[in-house]
Design a protein around this motif. Structure first.
Motif, PDB file in Angstrom:
ATOM      1  N   MET A   1       0.833  -1.175   0.000  1.00  0.00           N
ATOM      2  CA  MET A   1       0.000   0.000   0.000  1.00  0.00           C
ATOM      3  C   MET A   1       0.882   1.243   0.000  1.00  0.00           C
ATOM      4  SD  MET A   1      -3.116  -0.955   0.184  1.00  0.00           S
ATOM      5  CE  MET A   1      -3.985  -2.450   0.478  1.00  0.00           C
ATOM      6  N   PRO A   2       1.023   1.891  -1.131  1.00  0.00           N
ATOM      7  CA  PRO A   2       1.911   3.062  -1.208  1.00  0.00           C
ATOM      8  C   PRO A   2       1.269   4.326  -0.653  1.00  0.00           C
ATOM      9  CG  PRO A   2       1.021   2.554  -3.357  1.00  0.00           C
ATOM     10  CD  PRO A   2       0.524   1.494  -2.428  1.00  0.00           C
ATOM     11  N   ILE A   3       1.874   4.854   0.396  1.00  0.00           N
ATOM     12  CA  ILE A   3       1.469   6.141   0.952  1.00  0.00           C
ATOM     13  C   ILE A   3       2.600   7.100   0.649  1.00  0.00           C
ATOM     14  CG2 ILE A   3       0.928   7.447   3.022  1.00  0.00           C
ATOM     15  CD1 ILE A   3      -0.242   4.927   4.205  1.00  0.00           C
ATOM     16  N   PHE A   4       2.281   8.213  -0.007  1.00  0.00           N
ATOM     17  CA  PHE A   4       3.286   9.174  -0.425  1.00  0.00           C
ATOM     18  C   PHE A   4       3.086  10.507   0.274  1.00  0.00           C
ATOM     19  CE2 PHE A   4       2.776   6.311  -4.083  1.00  0.00           C
ATOM     20  CZ  PHE A   4       4.078   5.876  -4.225  1.00  0.00           C
ATOM     21  N   ASP A   5       4.176  11.230   0.464  1.00  0.00           N
ATOM     22  CA  ASP A   5       4.138  12.599   0.979  1.00  0.00           C
ATOM     23  C   ASP A   5       4.200  13.541  -0.218  1.00  0.00           C
ATOM     24  OD1 ASP A   5       4.132  11.769   3.621  1.00  0.00           O
ATOM     25  OD2 ASP A   5       6.310  11.830   3.784  1.00  0.00           O
ATOM     26  N   PHE A   6       3.352  14.569  -0.214  1.00  0.00           N
ATOM     27  CA  PHE A   6       3.293  15.537  -1.296  1.00  0.00           C
ATOM     28  C   PHE A   6       3.304  16.952  -0.734  1.00  0.00           C
ATOM     29  CE2 PHE A   6       1.078  11.849  -3.080  1.00  0.00           C
ATOM     30  CZ  PHE A   6       1.688  11.716  -4.306  1.00  0.00           C
ATOM     31  N   VAL A   7       3.756  17.892  -1.562  1.00  0.00           N
ATOM     32  CA  VAL A   7       3.626  19.324  -1.290  1.00  0.00           C
ATOM     33  C   VAL A   7       3.023  19.935  -2.545  1.00  0.00           C
ATOM     34  CG1 VAL A   7       4.826  21.481  -0.853  1.00  0.00           C
ATOM     35  CG2 VAL A   7       5.561  19.410   0.308  1.00  0.00           C
ATOM     36  N   CYS A   8       1.958  20.704  -2.359  1.00  0.00           N
ATOM     37  CA  CYS A   8       1.280  21.344  -3.486  1.00  0.00           C
ATOM     38  C   CYS A   8       2.118  22.521  -3.975  1.00  0.00           C
ATOM     39  CB  CYS A   8      -0.100  21.820  -3.064  1.00  0.00           C
ATOM     40  SG  CYS A   8      -1.010  22.650  -4.378  1.00  0.00           S
ATOM     41  N   SER A   9       2.364  22.579  -5.262  1.00  0.00           N
ATOM     42  CA  SER A   9       3.141  23.677  -5.846  1.00  0.00           C
ATOM     43  C   SER A   9       2.350  24.980  -5.873  1.00  0.00           C
ATOM     44  CB  SER A   9       3.558  23.322  -7.274  1.00  0.00           C
ATOM     45  OG  SER A   9       4.395  22.190  -7.275  1.00  0.00           O
ATOM     46  N   ASP A  10       1.021  24.891  -5.896  1.00  0.00           N
ATOM     47  CA  ASP A  10       0.196  26.094  -5.970  1.00  0.00           C
ATOM     48  C   ASP A  10      -0.019  26.765  -4.613  1.00  0.00           C
ATOM     49  OD1 ASP A  10       0.007  25.747  -8.682  1.00  0.00           O
ATOM     50  OD2 ASP A  10      -1.978  24.814  -8.617  1.00  0.00           O
ATOM     51  N   CYS A  11      -0.413  25.958  -3.596  1.00  0.00           N
ATOM     52  CA  CYS A  11      -0.740  26.575  -2.300  1.00  0.00           C
ATOM     53  C   CYS A  11       0.278  26.260  -1.209  1.00  0.00           C
ATOM     54  CB  CYS A  11      -2.136  26.154  -1.846  1.00  0.00           C
ATOM     55  SG  CYS A  11      -2.289  24.424  -1.348  1.00  0.00           S
ATOM     56  N   GLY A  12       1.199  25.322  -1.451  1.00  0.00           N
ATOM     57  CA  GLY A  12       2.229  24.999  -0.474  1.00  0.00           C
ATOM     58  C   GLY A  12       1.799  24.042   0.618  1.00  0.00           C
ATOM     59  N   HIS A  13       0.588  23.516   0.530  1.00  0.00           N
ATOM     60  CA  HIS A  13       0.070  22.590   1.548  1.00  0.00           C
ATOM     61  C   HIS A  13       0.811  21.258   1.465  1.00  0.00           C
ATOM     62  CE1 HIS A  13      -2.778  20.674   4.203  1.00  0.00           C
ATOM     63  NE2 HIS A  13      -3.038  19.751   3.297  1.00  0.00           N
ATOM     64  N   GLY A  14       1.278  20.752   2.610  1.00  0.00           N
ATOM     65  CA  GLY A  14       1.942  19.457   2.671  1.00  0.00           C
ATOM     66  C   GLY A  14       0.981  18.417   3.219  1.00  0.00           C
ATOM     67  N   PHE A  15       0.998  17.228   2.653  1.00  0.00           N
ATOM     68  CA  PHE A  15       0.089  16.174   3.098  1.00  0.00           C
ATOM     69  C   PHE A  15       0.614  14.819   2.637  1.00  0.00           C
ATOM     70  CE2 PHE A  15      -1.157  17.685  -1.019  1.00  0.00           C
ATOM     71  CZ  PHE A  15      -1.523  16.564  -1.738  1.00  0.00           C
ATOM     72  N   GLU A  16       0.064  13.763   3.209  1.00  0.00           N
ATOM     73  CA  GLU A  16       0.385  12.431   2.730  1.00  0.00           C
ATOM     74  C   GLU A  16      -0.892  11.800   2.192  1.00  0.00           C
ATOM     75  OE1 GLU A  16       0.343   9.684   6.712  1.00  0.00           O
ATOM     76  OE2 GLU A  16       2.216  10.603   6.143  1.00  0.00           O
ATOM     77  N   LEU A  17      -0.712  10.930   1.214  1.00  0.00           N
ATOM     78  CA  LEU A  17      -1.865  10.408   0.509  1.00  0.00           C
ATOM     79  C   LEU A  17      -1.609   8.982   0.056  1.00  0.00           C
ATOM     80  CD1 LEU A  17      -4.630  11.397  -0.648  1.00  0.00           C
ATOM     81  CD2 LEU A  17      -3.412  11.965  -2.727  1.00  0.00           C
ATOM     82  N   PHE A  18      -2.609   8.150   0.170  1.00  0.00           N
ATOM     83  CA  PHE A  18      -2.567   6.792  -0.350  1.00  0.00           C
ATOM     84  C   PHE A  18      -2.902   6.867  -1.839  1.00  0.00           C
ATOM     85  CE2 PHE A  18      -5.143   3.028  -1.418  1.00  0.00           C
ATOM     86  CZ  PHE A  18      -4.178   2.056  -1.279  1.00  0.00           C
ATOM     87  N   VAL A  19      -1.990   6.420  -2.677  1.00  0.00           N
ATOM     88  CA  VAL A  19      -2.188   6.496  -4.126  1.00  0.00           C
ATOM     89  C   VAL A  19      -2.262   5.077  -4.674  1.00  0.00           C
ATOM     90  CG1 VAL A  19      -1.259   7.318  -6.307  1.00  0.00           C
ATOM     91  CG2 VAL A  19      -0.908   8.653  -4.248  1.00  0.00           C
ATOM     92  N   ARG A  20      -3.349   4.777  -5.352  1.00  0.00           N
ATOM     93  CA  ARG A  20      -3.572   3.442  -5.891  1.00  0.00           C
ATOM     94  C   ARG A  20      -3.584   3.496  -7.417  1.00  0.00           C
ATOM     95  NH1 ARG A  20      -8.557   0.152  -3.631  1.00  0.00           N
ATOM     96  NH2 ARG A  20      -7.141   0.023  -1.886  1.00  0.00           N
ATOM     97  N   GLY A  21      -2.811   2.636  -8.049  1.00  0.00           N
ATOM     98  CA  GLY A  21      -2.817   2.517  -9.505  1.00  0.00           C
ATOM     99  C   GLY A  21      -2.339   3.775 -10.203  1.00  0.00           C
ATOM    100  N   SER A  22      -3.048   4.134 -11.276  1.00  0.00           N
ATOM    101  CA  SER A  22      -2.655   5.298 -12.069  1.00  0.00           C
ATOM    102  C   SER A  22      -3.451   6.547 -11.692  1.00  0.00           C
ATOM    103  CB  SER A  22      -2.848   4.986 -13.560  1.00  0.00           C
ATOM    104  OG  SER A  22      -4.210   4.706 -13.799  1.00  0.00           O
ATOM    105  N   LYS A  23      -4.059   6.533 -10.524  1.00  0.00           N
ATOM    106  CA  LYS A  23      -4.838   7.678 -10.061  1.00  0.00           C
ATOM    107  C   LYS A  23      -3.945   8.906  -9.918  1.00  0.00           C
ATOM    108  CE  LYS A  23      -7.405   9.263  -6.076  1.00  0.00           C
ATOM    109  NZ  LYS A  23      -7.714   9.011  -4.687  1.00  0.00           N
TER     110      LYS A  23
END
Length: 81
Positions: A1-23
């Motif tokens: 189960m891949p959980i990734f950390d992301f930072v939004c380039s537009d608003c700068g919000h940091g979050f982690e998200l479970f990403v499944r498949g090609s979503k």
């Protein structure tokens, strides 16, 4: 189960998200898909790290308990009249 950390380039919000498949993930704040994937470090649990966490939590709880007691005593002395 891949959980990734992301930072939004537009608003700068940091979050982690479970990403499944090609979503394609989107920012939960602004719905932008312009995201930067961050390096995600695994958590390591050992007896040493557990002991340090417990000691840190005990210190924090003691400090907060002392602050609450001090605040309560100040309140009681100023409202005894």
């Amino acid at each position: 189960m891949p959980i990734f950390d992301f930072v939004c380039s537009d608003c700068g919000h940091g979050f982690e998200l479970f990403v499944r498949g090609s979503k394609v993930p989107a920012c939960p704040e602004c719905e932008s898909t312009a995201l930067e994937k961050q390096l995600s470090m695994p958590r390591v649990h050992s007896e040493g790290s557990k002991a340090r966490s417990l000691a840190s939590a005990k210190k924090r709880d003691a400090r907060l308990g002392n602050e609450r007691m001090h605040t309560r005593l100040e309140y009681e002395t100023s409202h005894d009249d």
